[in-house]
Design a protein around this motif. Structure first.
Motif, PDB file in Angstrom:
ATOM      1  N   GLY A   4       0.805  -1.213   0.000  1.00  0.00           N
ATOM      2  CA  GLY A   4       0.000   0.000   0.000  1.00  0.00           C
ATOM      3  C   GLY A   4       0.836   1.260   0.000  1.00  0.00           C
ATOM      4  N   ALA A   5       0.165   2.376   0.222  1.00  0.00           N
ATOM      5  CA  ALA A   5       0.817   3.688   0.190  1.00  0.00           C
ATOM      6  C   ALA A   5       1.067   4.180   1.614  1.00  0.00           C
ATOM      7  CB  ALA A   5      -0.030   4.697  -0.577  1.00  0.00           C
ATOM      8  N   LEU A   6       2.324   4.306   1.957  1.00  0.00           N
ATOM      9  CA  LEU A   6       2.730   4.912   3.218  1.00  0.00           C
ATOM     10  C   LEU A   6       2.504   6.415   3.125  1.00  0.00           C
ATOM     11  CD1 LEU A   6       4.386   5.230   5.898  1.00  0.00           C
ATOM     12  CD2 LEU A   6       6.441   5.136   4.473  1.00  0.00           C
ATOM     13  N   VAL A   7       1.833   6.997   4.129  1.00  0.00           N
ATOM     14  CA  VAL A   7       1.512   8.419   4.092  1.00  0.00           C
ATOM     15  C   VAL A   7       2.385   9.181   5.087  1.00  0.00           C
ATOM     16  CG1 VAL A   7      -0.269  10.169   4.402  1.00  0.00           C
ATOM     17  CG2 VAL A   7      -0.856   7.956   3.387  1.00  0.00           C
ATOM     18  N   VAL A   8       3.154  10.125   4.559  1.00  0.00           N
ATOM     19  CA  VAL A   8       3.952  11.031   5.383  1.00  0.00           C
ATOM     20  C   VAL A   8       3.465  12.448   5.105  1.00  0.00           C
ATOM     21  CG1 VAL A   8       6.256  11.927   5.881  1.00  0.00           C
ATOM     22  CG2 VAL A   8       5.957   9.501   5.299  1.00  0.00           C
ATOM     23  N   LEU A   9       3.091  13.172   6.157  1.00  0.00           N
ATOM     24  CA  LEU A   9       2.663  14.560   6.028  1.00  0.00           C
ATOM     25  C   LEU A   9       3.734  15.457   6.616  1.00  0.00           C
ATOM     26  CD1 LEU A   9      -0.117  12.797   6.826  1.00  0.00           C
ATOM     27  CD2 LEU A   9      -1.128  15.032   6.514  1.00  0.00           C
ATOM     28  N   VAL A  10       4.216  16.381   5.811  1.00  0.00           N
ATOM     29  CA  VAL A  10       5.215  17.345   6.266  1.00  0.00           C
ATOM     30  C   VAL A  10       4.515  18.688   6.386  1.00  0.00           C
ATOM     31  CG1 VAL A  10       7.471  18.341   5.828  1.00  0.00           C
ATOM     32  CG2 VAL A  10       6.974  16.021   5.049  1.00  0.00           C
ATOM     33  N   GLN A  11       4.528  19.291   7.577  1.00  0.00           N
ATOM     34  CA  GLN A  11       3.733  20.484   7.849  1.00  0.00           C
ATOM     35  C   GLN A  11       4.578  21.628   8.387  1.00  0.00           C
ATOM     36  OE1 GLN A  11      -0.480  18.359   9.175  1.00  0.00           O
ATOM     37  NE2 GLN A  11       0.820  19.209  10.747  1.00  0.00           N
ATOM     38  N   CYS A  12       4.165  22.839   8.010  1.00  0.00           N
ATOM     39  CA  CYS A  12       4.801  24.038   8.558  1.00  0.00           C
ATOM     40  C   CYS A  12       3.860  25.225   8.383  1.00  0.00           C
ATOM     41  CB  CYS A  12       6.134  24.314   7.865  1.00  0.00           C
ATOM     42  SG  CYS A  12       7.032  25.727   8.545  1.00  0.00           S
ATOM     43  N   ALA A  13       3.622  25.962   9.436  1.00  0.00           N
ATOM     44  CA  ALA A  13       2.821  27.188   9.403  1.00  0.00           C
ATOM     45  C   ALA A  13       1.470  26.984   8.737  1.00  0.00           C
ATOM     46  CB  ALA A  13       3.591  28.291   8.695  1.00  0.00           C
ATOM     47  N   GLY A  14       0.838  25.851   9.022  1.00  0.00           N
ATOM     48  CA  GLY A  14      -0.483  25.585   8.489  1.00  0.00           C
ATOM     49  C   GLY A  14      -0.511  25.039   7.078  1.00  0.00           C
ATOM     50  N   ILE A  15       0.665  24.826   6.478  1.00  0.00           N
ATOM     51  CA  ILE A  15       0.760  24.290   5.119  1.00  0.00           C
ATOM     52  C   ILE A  15       1.269  22.859   5.194  1.00  0.00           C
ATOM     53  CG2 ILE A  15       1.816  24.582   2.851  1.00  0.00           C
ATOM     54  CD1 ILE A  15       2.143  27.544   3.550  1.00  0.00           C
ATOM     55  N   SER A  16       0.654  21.972   4.424  1.00  0.00           N
ATOM     56  CA  SER A  16       1.034  20.566   4.460  1.00  0.00           C
ATOM     57  C   SER A  16       1.471  20.076   3.087  1.00  0.00           C
ATOM     58  CB  SER A  16      -0.138  19.698   4.937  1.00  0.00           C
ATOM     59  OG  SER A  16      -0.527  20.027   6.242  1.00  0.00           O
ATOM     60  N   GLN A  17       2.462  19.201   3.077  1.00  0.00           N
ATOM     61  CA  GLN A  17       2.849  18.471   1.876  1.00  0.00           C
ATOM     62  C   GLN A  17       2.583  17.002   2.165  1.00  0.00           C
ATOM     63  OE1 GLN A  17       4.559  19.624  -1.182  1.00  0.00           O
ATOM     64  NE2 GLN A  17       3.954  17.590  -1.823  1.00  0.00           N
ATOM     65  N   VAL A  18       1.658  16.401   1.399  1.00  0.00           N
ATOM     66  CA  VAL A  18       1.311  15.000   1.596  1.00  0.00           C
ATOM     67  C   VAL A  18       2.170  14.147   0.668  1.00  0.00           C
ATOM     68  CG1 VAL A  18      -0.544  13.289   1.567  1.00  0.00           C
ATOM     69  CG2 VAL A  18      -1.046  15.657   2.185  1.00  0.00           C
ATOM     70  N   MET A  19       2.811  13.131   1.234  1.00  0.00           N
ATOM     71  CA  MET A  19       3.673  12.248   0.451  1.00  0.00           C
ATOM     72  C   MET A  19       3.160  10.819   0.545  1.00  0.00           C
ATOM     73  SD  MET A  19       7.461  13.680   1.420  1.00  0.00           S
ATOM     74  CE  MET A  19       8.235  12.605   0.209  1.00  0.00           C
ATOM     75  N   PRO A  20       2.374  10.354  -0.434  1.00  0.00           N
ATOM     76  CA  PRO A  20       1.995   8.943  -0.467  1.00  0.00           C
ATOM     77  C   PRO A  20       3.131   8.144  -1.124  1.00  0.00           C
ATOM     78  CG  PRO A  20       0.432  10.345  -1.667  1.00  0.00           C
ATOM     79  CD  PRO A  20       1.708  11.103  -1.486  1.00  0.00           C
ATOM     80  N   ILE A  21       3.688   7.167  -0.420  1.00  0.00           N
ATOM     81  CA  ILE A  21       4.854   6.426  -0.877  1.00  0.00           C
ATOM     82  C   ILE A  21       4.470   4.965  -1.039  1.00  0.00           C
ATOM     83  CG2 ILE A  21       7.249   5.817  -0.348  1.00  0.00           C
ATOM     84  CD1 ILE A  21       7.115   8.306   1.636  1.00  0.00           C
ATOM     85  N   GLU A  22       4.504   4.469  -2.260  1.00  0.00           N
ATOM     86  CA  GLU A  22       4.086   3.095  -2.539  1.00  0.00           C
ATOM     87  C   GLU A  22       5.188   2.123  -2.125  1.00  0.00           C
ATOM     88  OE1 GLU A  22       2.428   2.812  -6.528  1.00  0.00           O
ATOM     89  OE2 GLU A  22       1.875   4.930  -6.399  1.00  0.00           O
TER      90      GLU A  22
END
Length: 244
Positions: free
Chosen positions: A181-199
């Motif tokens: 499946g897809a491992l989900v890593v969320l990188v956040q700063c100052a209310g902004i998020s980068q979602v990284m789905p990693i297969e």
């Protein structure tokens, strides 16, 4: 994308390697699944500036599937720019993408270790790793952050239905190809998020050792600005594919 790593994750991490090498083959085309190499360089979607394709042809074919999440991401970025004055850095969204791109291999390994996927592969379906960053001044965009904290949350933490649908699509594709499946890593700063789905492939195909010091390794590589991270691998097997 087989890869062989002869050094442990934390070995010699106080000094750069004697021969700097570019990380290879860590992105995949969202349409055909081809792995990026130094010869075949991928193109970013001009709208969301996140999803990658190996060619213009693949980008055109995939557009009907990508359109909704692309327009959603683009509108989010536009909203951030309109309210830039409320953020410590008006380019924070752009720099966050640079940060994630520069540290892709590290973030994947950290997520894999944090969720203990070697021992409990089913964690990938229930949990996600959040990495909270703090901004600071630096001339290089990807180095304008430091790690403030890390935490594991339920996937339901992600409330955006379009983002969840895109993660589910990657989940389904990965499992159809034999992965977990897809491992989900969320990188956040100052209310902004980068979602990284990693297969992620089955743990039997990933030879990385289990490490409990993943948080310390993450802090070191981010704070030092090093982007040459390579996880330990005791055999020539190992296949991780990065969706974003």
């Amino acid at each position: 994308m087989p890869a062989y790593y002869s050094q442990p994750a934390a070995a010699n991490y106080s000094s750069p390697p004697p021969h700097a090498q570019k990380q290879r083959g860590y992105r995949i085309c969202d349409q055909c699944g081809q792995v990026e190499t130094p010869v075949v360089r991928f193109r970013l979607c001009g709208g969301c500036m996140v999803t990658q394709y190996c060619s213009q042809e693949c980008q055109k074919v995939h557009w009907p599937h990508h359109k909704a999440i692309c327009q959603h991401t683009t509108s989010q970025i536009a909203s951030i720019k309109q309210h830039a004055a409320s953020y410590p850095d008006e380019n924070i969204a752009k720099n966050l993408r640079k940060f994630c791109s520069a540290h892709t291999s590290l973030l994947c390994w950290v997520g894999f270790q944090a969720l203990q996927l070697k021992r409990v592969p089913s964690n990938i379906r229930q949990h996600a790793l959040i990495i909270d960053l703090a901004p600071h001044n630096h001339p290089e965009g990807q180095r304008r952050f430091s790690v403030a904290s890390t935490r594991i949350v339920k996937r339901s933490y992600i409330g955006d239905p379009l983002v969840l649908a895109d993660i589910q699509r990657r989940d389904d594709r990965c499992r159809q190809n034999g992965g977990i499946g897809a491992l989900v890593v969320l990188v956040q700063c100052a209310g902004i998020s980068q979602v990284m789905p990693i297969e992620v492939d089955p743990p039997s195909k990933i030879s990385w050792d289990t490490r409990e010091d993943w948080a310390a390794v993450l802090h070191h590589f981010v704070e030092s600005g090093r982007t040459d991270f390579q996880p330990i691998s005791t055999t020539a097997r190992g296949n991780i594919q990065y969706g974003y």
